[in-house]
Design a protein around this motif. Structure first.
Motif, PDB file in Angstrom:
ATOM      1  N   ALA A  81      -2.012 -11.149  -4.467  1.00 12.67           N
ATOM      2  CA  ALA A  81      -1.667 -10.056  -3.564  1.00 12.67           C
ATOM      3  C   ALA A  81      -0.253 -10.287  -3.045  1.00 12.67           C
ATOM      4  O   ALA A  81       0.094 -11.389  -2.633  1.00 12.67           O
ATOM      5  N   TYR A  82       0.545  -9.228  -3.040  1.00 13.14           N
ATOM      6  CA  TYR A  82       1.956  -9.356  -2.705  1.00 13.14           C
ATOM      7  C   TYR A  82       2.361  -8.476  -1.522  1.00 13.14           C
ATOM      8  O   TYR A  82       1.827  -7.384  -1.316  1.00 13.14           O
ATOM      9  N   ALA A  83       3.325  -8.985  -0.765  1.00 13.80           N
ATOM     10  CA  ALA A  83       3.998  -8.213   0.276  1.00 13.80           C
ATOM     11  C   ALA A  83       5.498  -8.384   0.057  1.00 13.80           C
ATOM     12  O   ALA A  83       5.935  -8.806  -1.011  1.00 13.80           O
ATOM     13  N   THR A  84       6.305  -8.058   1.060  1.00 12.52           N
ATOM     14  CA  THR A  84       7.735  -8.328   0.987  1.00 12.52           C
ATOM     15  C   THR A  84       8.011  -9.643   1.704  1.00 12.52           C
ATOM     16  O   THR A  84       7.136 -10.178   2.392  1.00 12.52           O
ATOM     17  N   PRO A  85       9.219 -10.207   1.586  1.00  9.51           N
ATOM     18  CA  PRO A  85       9.476 -11.523   2.182  1.00  9.51           C
ATOM     19  C   PRO A  85       9.629 -11.542   3.694  1.00  9.51           C
ATOM     20  O   PRO A  85       9.606 -12.617   4.290  1.00  9.51           O
ATOM     21  N   VAL A  86       9.835 -10.381   4.341  1.00 16.82           N
ATOM     22  CA  VAL A  86       9.962 -10.333   5.798  1.00 16.82           C
ATOM     23  C   VAL A  86       9.137  -9.172   6.340  1.00 16.82           C
ATOM     24  O   VAL A  86       8.693  -8.299   5.596  1.00 16.82           O
ATOM     25  N   CYS A  87       8.987  -9.131   7.667  1.00 15.03           N
ATOM     26  CA  CYS A  87       7.920  -8.346   8.294  1.00 15.03           C
ATOM     27  C   CYS A  87       8.071  -6.832   8.287  1.00 15.03           C
ATOM     28  O   CYS A  87       7.181  -6.126   7.810  1.00 15.03           O
ATOM     29  N   SER A  88       9.135  -6.274   8.849  1.00 16.42           N
ATOM     30  CA  SER A  88       9.222  -4.821   8.979  1.00 16.42           C
ATOM     31  C   SER A  88       9.128  -4.084   7.642  1.00 16.42           C
ATOM     32  O   SER A  88       8.435  -3.058   7.558  1.00 16.42           O
ATOM     33  N   PRO A  89       9.798  -4.542   6.579  1.00 22.71           N
ATOM     34  CA  PRO A  89       9.625  -3.848   5.295  1.00 22.71           C
ATOM     35  C   PRO A  89       8.175  -3.762   4.851  1.00 22.71           C
ATOM     36  O   PRO A  89       7.730  -2.727   4.344  1.00 22.71           O
ATOM     37  N   THR A  90       7.423  -4.865   5.048  1.00 20.66           N
ATOM     38  CA  THR A  90       6.004  -4.852   4.696  1.00 20.66           C
ATOM     39  C   THR A  90       5.244  -3.831   5.521  1.00 20.66           C
ATOM     40  O   THR A  90       4.421  -3.062   4.999  1.00 20.66           O
ATOM     41  N   ARG A  91       5.479  -3.806   6.820  1.00 19.18           N
ATOM     42  CA  ARG A  91       4.717  -2.929   7.708  1.00 19.18           C
ATOM     43  C   ARG A  91       5.023  -1.458   7.448  1.00 19.18           C
ATOM     44  O   ARG A  91       4.138  -0.594   7.554  1.00 19.18           O
ATOM     45  N   ILE A  92       6.258  -1.154   7.097  1.00 11.68           N
ATOM     46  CA  ILE A  92       6.602   0.222   6.761  1.00 11.68           C
ATOM     47  C   ILE A  92       5.979   0.610   5.426  1.00 11.68           C
ATOM     48  O   ILE A  92       5.453   1.722   5.264  1.00 11.68           O
ATOM     49  N   SER A  93       6.007  -0.299   4.442  1.00  7.90           N
ATOM     50  CA  SER A  93       5.343  -0.010   3.166  1.00  7.90           C
ATOM     51  C   SER A  93       3.851   0.195   3.368  1.00  7.90           C
ATOM     52  O   SER A  93       3.228   1.054   2.727  1.00  7.90           O
ATOM     53  N   LEU A  94       3.259  -0.589   4.255  1.00  5.46           N
ATOM     54  CA  LEU A  94       1.831  -0.500   4.533  1.00  5.46           C
ATOM     55  C   LEU A  94       1.444   0.888   5.020  1.00  5.46           C
ATOM     56  O   LEU A  94       0.503   1.512   4.499  1.00  5.46           O
ATOM     57  N   ILE A  95       2.147   1.399   6.025  1.00  4.19           N
ATOM     58  CA  ILE A  95       1.687   2.650   6.647  1.00  4.19           C
ATOM     59  C   ILE A  95       2.266   3.906   5.988  1.00  4.19           C
ATOM     60  O   ILE A  95       1.835   5.013   6.308  1.00  4.19           O
ATOM     61  N   THR A  96       3.232   3.731   5.041  1.00  2.00           N
ATOM     62  CA  THR A  96       3.787   4.895   4.339  1.00  2.00           C
ATOM     63  C   THR A  96       3.411   4.941   2.869  1.00  2.00           C
ATOM     64  O   THR A  96       3.526   6.001   2.240  1.00  2.00           O
ATOM     65  N   GLY A  97       3.016   3.806   2.284  1.00  2.00           N
ATOM     66  CA  GLY A  97       2.733   3.759   0.855  1.00  2.00           C
ATOM     67  C   GLY A  97       3.974   3.726  -0.006  1.00  2.00           C
ATOM     68  O   GLY A  97       3.896   3.840  -1.238  1.00  2.00           O
ATOM     69  N   MET A  98       5.139   3.521   0.609  1.00  2.00           N
ATOM     70  CA  MET A  98       6.405   3.546  -0.119  1.00  2.00           C
ATOM     71  C   MET A  98       6.879   2.136  -0.435  1.00  2.00           C
ATOM     72  O   MET A  98       6.712   1.217   0.365  1.00  2.00           O
ATOM     73  N   ASN A  99       7.508   1.979  -1.585  1.00  2.00           N
ATOM     74  CA  ASN A  99       8.174   0.733  -1.903  1.00  2.00           C
ATOM     75  C   ASN A  99       9.406   0.578  -1.012  1.00  2.00           C
ATOM     76  O   ASN A  99      10.049   1.557  -0.631  1.00  2.00           O
ATOM     77  N   ALA A 100       9.742  -0.671  -0.691  1.00  2.00           N
ATOM     78  CA  ALA A 100      10.827  -0.916   0.266  1.00  2.00           C
ATOM     79  C   ALA A 100      12.158  -0.353  -0.197  1.00  2.00           C
ATOM     80  O   ALA A 100      12.957   0.114   0.624  1.00  2.00           O
ATOM     81  N   ALA A 101      12.425  -0.394  -1.495  1.00  2.00           N
ATOM     82  CA  ALA A 101      13.686   0.153  -1.987  1.00  2.00           C
ATOM     83  C   ALA A 101      13.789   1.638  -1.689  1.00  2.00           C
ATOM     84  O   ALA A 101      14.881   2.165  -1.460  1.00  2.00           O
ATOM     85  N   ARG A 102      12.637   2.313  -1.662  1.00  4.99           N
ATOM     86  CA  ARG A 102      12.634   3.753  -1.394  1.00  4.99           C
ATOM     87  C   ARG A 102      12.762   4.039   0.106  1.00  4.99           C
ATOM     88  O   ARG A 102      13.538   4.902   0.519  1.00  4.99           O
ATOM     89  N   HIS A 103      11.998   3.320   0.944  1.00  4.46           N
ATOM     90  CA  HIS A 103      12.046   3.669   2.373  1.00  4.46           C
ATOM     91  C   HIS A 103      13.241   3.053   3.105  1.00  4.46           C
ATOM     92  O   HIS A 103      13.582   3.470   4.208  1.00  4.46           O
ATOM     93  N   ARG A 104      13.871   2.062   2.511  1.00  2.00           N
ATOM     94  CA  ARG A 104      15.134   1.497   3.010  1.00  2.00           C
ATOM     95  C   ARG A 104      15.035   0.763   4.343  1.00  2.00           C
ATOM     96  O   ARG A 104      16.058   0.417   4.926  1.00  2.00           O
ATOM     97  N   VAL A 105      13.837   0.525   4.835  1.00  2.00           N
ATOM     98  CA  VAL A 105      13.697  -0.384   5.972  1.00  2.00           C
ATOM     99  C   VAL A 105      13.569  -1.772   5.359  1.00  2.00           C
ATOM    100  O   VAL A 105      12.510  -2.377   5.339  1.00  2.00           O
ATOM    101  N   THR A 106      14.679  -2.268   4.843  1.00  6.69           N
ATOM    102  CA  THR A 106      14.641  -3.455   3.997  1.00  6.69           C
ATOM    103  C   THR A 106      14.793  -4.765   4.758  1.00  6.69           C
ATOM    104  O   THR A 106      14.651  -5.842   4.170  1.00  6.69           O
TER     105      THR A 106
END
Length: 516
Positions: A81-106
């Motif tokens: 199971a994978y997440a991103t290396p730091v917190c906010s990108p993971t949490r934004i991907s979690l509640i939006t379903g978007m990959n971090a490159a797309r939502h840009r909260v990197t």
């Protein structure tokens, strides 16, 4: 007389039909499952007595997490199971379903409209203005926030009572995303813009009243101020009290997002002595006690469900937001706390992105089952909505995640044709292996990393080399080209941001434009 009897019979029949309709409505209302999403902060793949590899390691024998063991025995364990290396990108991907490159909260968020100081001060790279303001659920034209429909709002609209507990870290100070109540939660317990607590101790008011540390003080727990209680326990008590007050017949969604085990590393008095007795140094004993305190919270929630006879209609999902902290603040040698995985939080190596994950879906998951199929954090968005019976939800964003409900029901799904992407055109701060600006892809057993600063690539076969010790770039140029092209296509498709070279002012080239 006959007419009166007929009228009376009609009234009885009508009443019975009406009662039947009400009972049917009641049954429909209660058929929606309750959902608990238990998210831990900075918990490493091996910070548990549950082995997520094909064998136990010394770390599994160090930590005590009996309730994770209990959940694993009752549900399914995900070993990749994978997440991103730091917190906010993971949490934004979690509640939006978007990959971090797309939502840009990197990177991690805090101050409005401001990239992090370490990014401004980088010697060789200039960084883009990423979405520093986090998520924006309102279409108010904030150019530094991602406009998206969060899944808690969708659940709320579908009739759920939604409770946020603990760390939010969805949006910067002074933005709509700062407050979970703007993201579809009926209740917010202690969530705000900051990603760490100033203190875990009630005796220290969880940091409130400490001059110069107002940003980090945990809000909304005043009734515990001055009391001998650990933050993890206070949050758990508050969450369960809120579930007791939920409206009748409504299913609930509890987002239990602990601040633990994020720094500051502060020992949980209930458990720390046992680890000191094991011979751990003071820092590691405190850290381990925080892990065990988190596990007790999980057990308390599971006990609550049993006591309220809710177990059979409640789904529990367990996940961490990034790899285990290892570069700083820990005891012992840095970058070794997730072995055999390389590095830790902030790194694109497996130690920074591979997470402990467990799911119990009563009547669907086979108790004690295991899947080796990879999943990633944005997959939670469509999965949870499908579990809740929400079909074709209206959202404003493009959803990258894929539901893993079929995995939970025992389907053997190959991931050989599904690429997983990570993108971090940013600077985290601490130094260490794989801690840098990067883009990466995993496809099947192969993982390609493109480091922005030196424009070099690394290629690993994760199945054969879980510790990423053997760079195969020179041996498999065809695989490098294949993965680099897929990675570049994804970054182009989502309009990903890239850093630039401060010396030349030129944007760092895309992956396939660079020879390994």
């Amino acid at each position: 007389m006959k007419t009166s009897l007929q009228n009376f019979a009609f009234i009885l029949l009508f009443g019975a039909l009406l009662l039947g309709c009400k009972e049917q409505v009641k049954e429909q209302e209660t058929s929606q499952p309750n959902i608990v999403l238990f998210l831990v902060d900075d918990m490493g793949w091996q910070d548990t007595s549950v082995p997520f590899w094909n064998k136990r390691t010394p770390f599994n024998d160090l930590y005590r997490t009996p309730n994770m063991e209990r959940l694993a025995a009752e549900g399914m364990k995900f070993t990749q199971a994978y997440a991103t290396p730091v917190c906010s990108p993971t949490r934004i991907s979690l509640i939006t379903g978007m990959n971090a490159a797309r939502h840009r909260v990197t990177n991690w968020t805090l101050h409005k409209n401001a990239i992090q100081p370490m990014e401004n001060n980088h010697q060789t790279l200039g960084f883009p203005k990423w979405n520093t303001n986090g998520i924006n659920p309102q279409n108010n034209r904030d150019s530094l926030a991602v406009y998206a429909t969060p899944f808690p709002q969708i659940l709320k609209d579908a009739g759920y009572f939604t409770v946020h507990t603990g760390k939010a870290h969805f949006g910067a100070i002074g933005t709509p995303g700062e407050n979970p109540l703007n993201l579809g939660f009926d209740v917010n317990i202690a969530g705000h813009a900051a990603g760490a607590p100033e203190s875990y101790y009630g005796m220290q008011n969880f940091g409130n009243g400490k001059k110069g540390k107002e940003i980090w003080a945990v809000p909304g727990l005043e009734k515990y101020h001055g009391k001998d209680i650990f933050l993890t326990e206070a949050l758990t008590q508050e969450a369960l009290q809120k579930l007791d007050s939920k409206p009748d017949q409504k299913p609930f969604f509890l987002y239990m997002a602990h601040y633990a085990v994020h720094t500051p590393i502060m020992g949980d008095p209930r458990f720390v002595q046992g680890y000191l007795d094991k011979g751990l140094d003071s820092t590691e004993a405190k850290y381990a006690s925080m892990v065990e305190g988190m596990d007790k919270s999980l057990g308390d929630i599971m006990d609550y469900l049993e006591e309220k006879q809710l177990t059979e209609n409640t789904i529990i999902l367990f996940m961490s937001d990034n790899g285990g902290l290892s570069a700083v603040a820990r005891g012992g040698e840095p970058h070794t706390h997730n072995k055999p995985l390389a590095s830790g939080k902030g790194s694109i190596y497996e130690g920074g992105i591979r997470e402990p994950m467990l799911v119990k879906w009563p009547g669907k998951t086979t108790p004690g089952s295991v899947t080796n199929t990879p999943v990633i954090i944005e997959d939670f968005f469509p999965t949870i909505l499908e579990m809740a019976g929400v079909e074709n939800p209206e959202v404003v964003q493009m959803v990258d995640g894929q539901s893993f409900t079929s995995l939970l029901q025992g389907d053997d799904i190959s991931a050989d044709n599904r690429p997983f992407f990570w993108h971090y055109p940013n600077e985290w701060g601490p130094e260490g292996p794989g801690i840098d600006a990067f883009s990466a892809i995993r496809l099947g057993d192969w993982k390609l990393i493109y480091f922005h600063k030196n424009q070099q690539m690394e290629l690993y076969n994760i199945k054969e080399d879980i510790g990423e010790t053997q760079n195969k770039v020179g041996e498999h140029p065809e695989k490098v080209e294949e993965l680099a092209n897929i990675l570049m296509e994804h970054l182009n498709a989502v309009d990903a941001q890239m850093p630039f070279d401060k010396a030349t002012g030129e944007q760092i080239p895309w992956p396939n434009a660079t020879q390994p």
